[in-house]
Design a protein around this motif. Structure first.
Motif: not given
Length: 530
Positions: A57, A207, A210, A67-68, A63-64, A71
């Protein structure tokens, strides 16, 4: 003075951002569930794992971005693990291995989403050559990883040790752990626990809350089946994206070209992309002027048949060899020529009796060129709910198409003989039909089935004796003139079909060509002309 004021304003904003990030960081619990295990974590191990979670983090922007990416690919990872019967928790391992970067390469030359070396990739049925590298395909590589992990769990009888074996190999895990964790459902993580599992727990904790929370967009990964050979430039025009876009999300295709065969193409679309089943249902109003339609067909939904089965994956260049491909997620092989079951079973190193049993083969049935056969037990249910019977299909051919046992197919639909089948019947592939329940029948295009012909590759052409048709019936297409085409170098099914003014599907049906569209130079193809 002005610069000091800006600095004074910036410091509170920076402190606030840091506090916000810290507030989002999950804390390592003293107990957590993993697969079918209860994992208790000692205070010292909690602090150690927390350092790794904090590190993940530490950079909010990075991180973002990750994260995308998580997903985007995770729905496919979850689906493929579920198909193989691997616990959902193992999905976090792909984040640990590659960060879901398709062409990631390690210092030991492991490649792709799940970081396979070439030898290991080929062992689990992945194709790796100068045209295709399935280590860079999220579907194929996840399926390979699932097979690898499941095999190791069968040997170690513990998902924690199976996970660690992904890093050190099965032999290494056996030597390291022995049998101390075999069959255990509760384990303790302390300072002596293998670092790879503690690193995994950090990724799971970081995660798990998230997934499904998009940081910057609502993009989804679209999956479409494409037929090669074809260029990315042509596909880009078809799907309304740039050629560079397709190359970026399809790095499994070497040099940006799709070779001969059927492959899954990926590209980005905005918004939700529902998973499409093999049978699509759309409500349709009954046709009022067709009195001959059955009541069942009028009152049921319309069914659109999809031709995505059987689903073949793995090293299709060696499909006739064992342990190279999967057929509907089961181990299988493709017949390179027409022969007896005993000879084919001998070629793939299996007893004829077992081969016949696995494939529900009758005593007088031959192995046909291009057909797929199973080398492990078929399932009791298919992946999809229903199948619309097509002209010429049998209960056996339908059971092979979906990898469902013939006895199960008969039982679910309360049908015992092929004589009870009718084109348009909607057969259940998962649920058992209730006693006395009528099987729905829907209209289908009634294309007469061509005669079954032995396709010769080097032997003289042998035609079957034509069947005598009753004189009171009209002449059908299967009584048409039969000619033969010899496949030349560079020819494709599409080019041959254009030459004779027929469709590719007709050509494949007349010659029992499987979904991989494999033809060989010198092969004799049957052509029916009116």
């Amino acid at each position: 003075m002005k610069s000091r004021l800006i600095t004074l304003l910036f410091i509170p904003l920076f402190v606030f951002a840091q506090q916000w990030v810290q507030a989002q960081i999950p804390q390592v619990p003293s107990q957590i569930e993993f697969a079918d295990l209860i994992v208790r974590i000692t205070p010292q191990a909690q602090r150690e794992i927390q350092l790794d979670v904090d590190a993940l983090y530490r950079n909010p922007t990075y991180f973002k971005i990750k994260q995308d990416r998580v997903n985007l690919f995770m729905p496919i990872v979850e689906r493929e693990l579920r198909k193989q019967g691997v616990p959902d928790d193992l999905k976090y391992l792909v984040i640990q291995e590659s960060g879901l970067i398709s062409d990631a390469v390690s210092t030991s030359n492991a490649v792709g989403f799940w970081q396979f070396k070439q030898g290991t990739a080929e062992e689990v049925g992945l194709r790796v050559d100068n045209q295709v590298d399935e280590r860079k395909s999220i579907i194929s590589s996840t399926r390979g990883a699932a097979l690898y992990l499941k095999k190791h769990n069968n040997a170690l009888d513990n998902w924690m040790t199976a996970l660690v074996s992904y890093q050190m190999g099965l032999g290494g895990a056996k030597a390291y752990f022995g049998n101390q964790f075999a069959g255990k459902k509760s384990i303790e993580v302390d300072r002596n626990t293998h670092w790879y599992f503690k690193k995994y727990l950090a990724h799971k904790i970081a995660y798990q809350n998230q997934i499904g929370v998009f940081a910057s967009s609502t993009q989804r990964l679209a999956e479409v089946q494409v037929q090669g050979p074809v260029t990315m430039a042509a596909l880009a025009k078809r799907y309304g994206v740039s050629e560079d876009h397709l190359k970026e999300y399809n790095k499994w295709a070497a040099n940006g070209k799709i070779p001969s065969g059927t492959f899954t193409l990926f590209y980005i679309k905005e918004g939700s992309l529902p998973v499409e089943p093999a049978i699509f249902k759309t409500e349709e109003k009954p046709t009022q002027n067709k009195a001959s339609q059955s009541v069942t067909a009028k009152s049921s939904p319309a069914y659109k048949q999809a031709n995505s089965f059987p689903r073949i994956s793995g090293n299709t260049t060696k499909s006739s060899q064992p342990n190279q491909i999967t057929v509907n997620d089961l181990e299988g092989v493709q017949a390179p020529k027409t022969m007896s079951p005993s000879k084919f079973a001998d070629e793939i190193g299996m007893k004829e009796k077992k081969f016949r049993k696995l494939n529900d083969l009758p005593a007088d049935e031959r192995v046909e060129i291009g057909n797929y056969y199973y080398t492990e037990k078929k399932k009791t249910s298919a992946e999809v709910e229903t199948h619309v019977v097509q002209p010429g299909e049998s209960l056996w051919s339908i059971s092979q198409k979906y990898g469902i046992r013939l006895a199960a197919l008969k039982s679910k639909n309360r049908i015992r003989r092929d004589s009870e089948l009718k084109a348009g019947m909607v057969l259940n592939l998962r649920e058992t039909r209730k006693r006395g329940e009528e099987i729905p029948v829907v209209p289908v295009v009634n294309t007469p089935t061509p005669p079954r012909t032995v396709v010769a590759q080097s032997d003289p052409i042998q035609q079957e004796t034509p069947q005598v048709q009753p004189t009171n019936q009209p002449s059908l297409k299967n009584q048409s003139e039969k000619i033969y085409h010899t496949v030349s170098q560079g020819e494709t099914l599409f080019a041959i079909s254009r030459k004779y003014g027929i469709t590719v599907d007709e050509l494949k049906q007349w010659n029992n060509i499987g979904s991989q569209n494999i033809i060989t130079i010198g092969q004799k193809l049957v052509i029916l002309r009116p």
